[in-house]
Design a protein around this motif. Structure first.
Motif, mmCIF file in Angstrom:
data_model
loop_
_atom_site.group_PDB
_atom_site.id
_atom_site.type_symbol
_atom_site.label_atom_id
_atom_site.label_comp_id
_atom_site.label_asym_id
_atom_site.label_seq_id
_atom_site.Cartn_x
_atom_site.Cartn_y
_atom_site.Cartn_z
ATOM 1 N N SER A 205 0.839 -1.209 0.000
ATOM 2 C CA SER A 205 0.000 0.000 0.000
ATOM 3 C C SER A 205 0.866 1.248 0.000
ATOM 4 O O SER A 205 0.573 2.229 -0.699
ATOM 5 N N GLU A 235 -9.907 -7.671 2.049
ATOM 6 C CA GLU A 235 -10.630 -6.469 2.461
ATOM 7 C C GLU A 235 -9.666 -5.336 2.826
ATOM 8 O O GLU A 235 -9.915 -4.166 2.497
ATOM 9 N N GLN A 238 -8.188 -4.043 -0.377
ATOM 10 C CA GLN A 238 -9.244 -3.386 -1.153
ATOM 11 C C GLN A 238 -9.544 -2.004 -0.593
ATOM 12 O O GLN A 238 -9.798 -1.048 -1.346
ATOM 13 N N ALA A 239 -9.511 -1.879 0.742
ATOM 14 C CA ALA A 239 -9.760 -0.584 1.375
ATOM 15 C C ALA A 239 -8.698 0.423 0.944
ATOM 16 O O ALA A 239 -9.011 1.574 0.619
ATOM 17 N N TYR A 240 -7.423 0.008 0.924
ATOM 18 C CA TYR A 240 -6.342 0.907 0.501
ATOM 19 C C TYR A 240 -6.473 1.289 -0.970
ATOM 20 O O TYR A 240 -6.337 2.460 -1.337
ATOM 21 N N THR A 241 -6.727 0.294 -1.844
ATOM 22 C CA THR A 241 -6.808 0.597 -3.275
ATOM 23 C C THR A 241 -8.029 1.456 -3.606
ATOM 24 O O THR A 241 -7.974 2.279 -4.533
ATOM 25 N N ASN A 242 -9.118 1.284 -2.866
ATOM 26 C CA ASN A 242 -10.311 2.128 -3.088
ATOM 27 C C ASN A 242 -10.011 3.581 -2.749
ATOM 28 O O ASN A 242 -10.406 4.497 -3.480
ATOM 29 N N ILE A 243 -9.309 3.789 -1.629
ATOM 30 C CA ILE A 243 -8.961 5.155 -1.216
ATOM 31 C C ILE A 243 -8.065 5.806 -2.264
ATOM 32 O O ILE A 243 -8.220 6.984 -2.604
ATOM 33 N N ARG A 245 -7.866 4.920 -5.409
ATOM 34 C CA ARG A 245 -8.467 4.741 -6.743
ATOM 35 C C ARG A 245 -7.530 3.971 -7.676
ATOM 36 O O ARG A 245 -7.232 4.381 -8.796
ATOM 37 N N PRO A 247 -6.586 0.046 -9.403
ATOM 38 C CA PRO A 247 -7.195 -1.251 -9.734
ATOM 39 C C PRO A 247 -6.615 -2.382 -8.884
ATOM 40 O O PRO A 247 -5.401 -2.418 -8.623
ATOM 41 N N LEU A 248 -7.492 -3.293 -8.461
ATOM 42 C CA LEU A 248 -7.077 -4.446 -7.666
ATOM 43 C C LEU A 248 -7.580 -5.721 -8.328
ATOM 44 O O LEU A 248 -8.771 -5.853 -8.608
#
Length: 389
Positions: A205, A235, A238-243, A245, A247-248
Motif C-alpha cells: 500500500s 478487504e 481493497q480498502a487501501y486501493t479504493n482510497i 483509486r 485497480p485491484l
C-alpha cells in the motif's frame, strides 16, 4: 622498691608502656601471657617492673604534668573547628572499577572462542556499539581486524575520524539497490513474499501510494493479491486501493495470474501480494512458487519482506526456505520496533541480496523510504531509527 604491672598486645608493646611510665631505669622482673585478659577479651602480655620509690614519685609527677598538658591541648582542639582531611576511598574504588571495566572491554571474547583480538582503547566505543547491535561475531572480528590494520595512526586519536572510518567500512558491506526512475514504456512488476505478520500488505500500500502520488511523476499503479487464506486480507488491500483509486485484481489459482497481469498491462508499476506463512510451512511456499512458474517468462522481481526486529539466525532460516522463489531483493520492515540493527547489515551482506526499501512505521503512505546505506548506518550508530529523513 615498688612493683608495677603493664599490659600490651605484644611483649614489646608492654615493655614500651612500662618505659614510658617508669623510665629507662625500671627493672623487668617478669613477662607472661594472659589469656583473655579482663577488659580486653583477647590475649595480652604482662610485664612486671620494679623501681625505686623516688623514681615512682618522679614519674608520677611527670605523668600528671603530661596529662594536664594533654587536657589543655584537647580543650583547645575542641574549641577549634575540625579541619581533618578525609581520604575519599569511594572515589578511588570507582576509578579502579572504571579502569577494570575499560580493560575488560578491550578483550575480544566471542562465544565461538575462535578468535583472540585485543581491541585498542580508541576503538572501545565502536566495539560497544557493535555489541549492542548484536552484530555477527565473524563480521565484527573481520571489520575490527581490518580497521586496526588499515586505519592510519594519525587518525586513531580523533574519535570522530575513527567513527567515520568505521562508517565507511560498513557502507562497503551493505548491498543497496537504488531506486531508479522507469524509462518510457518500461514497467516494473514486484512480487512481495515473506512470513506472516511482517507487513507485506501494508508495504505494498505504501509503495502503491508512493509511485501513484508521491513521486515527481505520477504513474499508473495496479495491485494483485494472491492471499485468499488470511481472514480480512483482501478487504484490507481493497480498502487501501479504493482510497487511492487503484485497480485491484484478486487471483485464486496460479493459472489465472497471467490474465490478471494482462488486465493491468497499462500500469507502469504492478505489486503482487502473496499469502504469508511460517518459514516452515513449505507447502504454502511451494504454492507461491507455482504462481511464479506460471509467469516465469516475465521480468518479475521477487522481494523478500523481512522484519528487522528478529535475530540473525531467524532471518537466515526464513531466507533458506524462501530461497526456492529465486529472491532478488529485500525490504526490511519494523525498523521503528527495534534498537538493534546489526542483524539487518550482516544478513544482507551474507546473502548478497540488495535492500530496496525500509518501512519505519505503520503510517500509510508516509513511513516508507528508499533504502540508503547512510540511514541504516545512522540507525546502527545511534541504536535507534530516526523518522526524520
Amino acid at each position: 622498691m615498688n612493683r608495677l604491672s603493664f599490659l600490651g598486645e605484644t611483649p614489646t608493646e608492654a615493655l614500651r608502656n612500662a618505659q614510658i611510665e617508669c623510665g629507662e631505669d625500671a627493672i623487668v622482673i617478669s613477662t607472661k601471657k594472659i589469656v583473655n585478659a579482663n577488659g580486653y577479651n583477647k590475649d595480652m602480655y604482662e610485664i612486671v617492673v620494679a623501681i625505686e620509690d623516688e623514681e615512682v614519685q618522679k614519674n608520677l609527677e611527670l605523668t600528671k604534668t603530661a596529662i594536664a598538658k594533654a587536657t589543655i591541648e584537647v580543650e583547645q582542639i575542641k574549641a577549634e573547628p575540625i579541619k581533618a582531611q578525609v581520604y575519599d576511598y569511594k572515589e578511588e574504588i570507582l576509578k579502579m572499577q572504571s579502569l577494570l571495566e575499560q580493560v575488560q572491554k578491550t578483550l575480544w571474547k566471542p562465544k565461538s572462542q575462535l578468535y583472540d583480538l585485543l581491541i585498542p582503547p580508541e576503538f572501545i566505543d565502536i566495539y560497544t556499539i557493535f555489541e549492542k547491535n548484536e552484530f555477527d561475531s565473524e563480521m565484527t572480528y573481520t571489520i575490527m581486524k581490518k580497521t586496526i590494520k588499515e586505519l592510519p595512526v594519525s587518525l586513531k586519536s580523533n574519535q570522530k575520524k575513527v567513527n567515520d572510518f568505521f562508517k565507511l567500512v560498513l557502507r562497503r558491506v551493505i548491498p543497496i539497490k537504488m531506486e531508479q526512475p522507469l524509462r518510457k514504456e518500461q514497467r516494473k512488476i514486484m512480487m512481495m513474499v515473506g512470513p506472516t505478520g511482517v507487513g507485506k500488505t501494508t508495504t505494498i500500500s505504501k509503495l502503491a501510494a508512493r509511485f501513484a502520488y508521491k513521486m515527481e511523476q505520477n504513474h499508473k499503479v495496479g495491485v494483485i493479491t494472491l492471499d485468499s487464506f488470511r481472514v480480512g486480507a483482501i478487504e484490507q488491500l481493497q480498502a487501501y486501493t479504493n482510497i487511492m483509486r487503484l485497480p485491484l485484481e484478486i487471483v485464486k489459482k496460479p493459472e489465472d495470474l497471467t490474465e490478471a497481469l494482462l488486465r493491468l498491462k497499462n500500469c507502469s508499476y504492478i505489486f503482487i501480494d502473496t499469502a504469508g506463512s511460517s518459514q516452515y510451512d513449505i507447502d504454502k511456499i511451494e504454492l507461491i512458487n507455482e504462481y511464479r512458474k506460471h509467469v516465469e517468462e516475465l521480468p518479475i522481481e521477487k522481494t523478500l519482506v523481512l522484519p528487522s526486529n528478529v535475530k540473525h539466525s531467524d532471518l537466515m532460516e526464513i531466507y533458506k526456505n524462501y530461497s526456492i522463489l529465486d529472491i532478488d531483493n529485500l525490504i526490511f520492515t519494523k525498523l521503528d520496533e527495534t534498537k538493534s540493527f546489526g542483524n539487518v547489515i550482516s544478513f544482507s551482506h551474507k546473502t548478497k541480496k540488495s535492500i530496496t526499501y525500509f518501512s519505519i512505521g505503520q503510517n500509510v503512505p508516509d513511513d516508507l523510504i528508499a533504502a540508503d546505506a547512510s540511514f541504516l548506518i545512522d540507525c546502527f550508530m545511534n541504536n535507534e531509527c530516526s523518522k526524520e529523513i
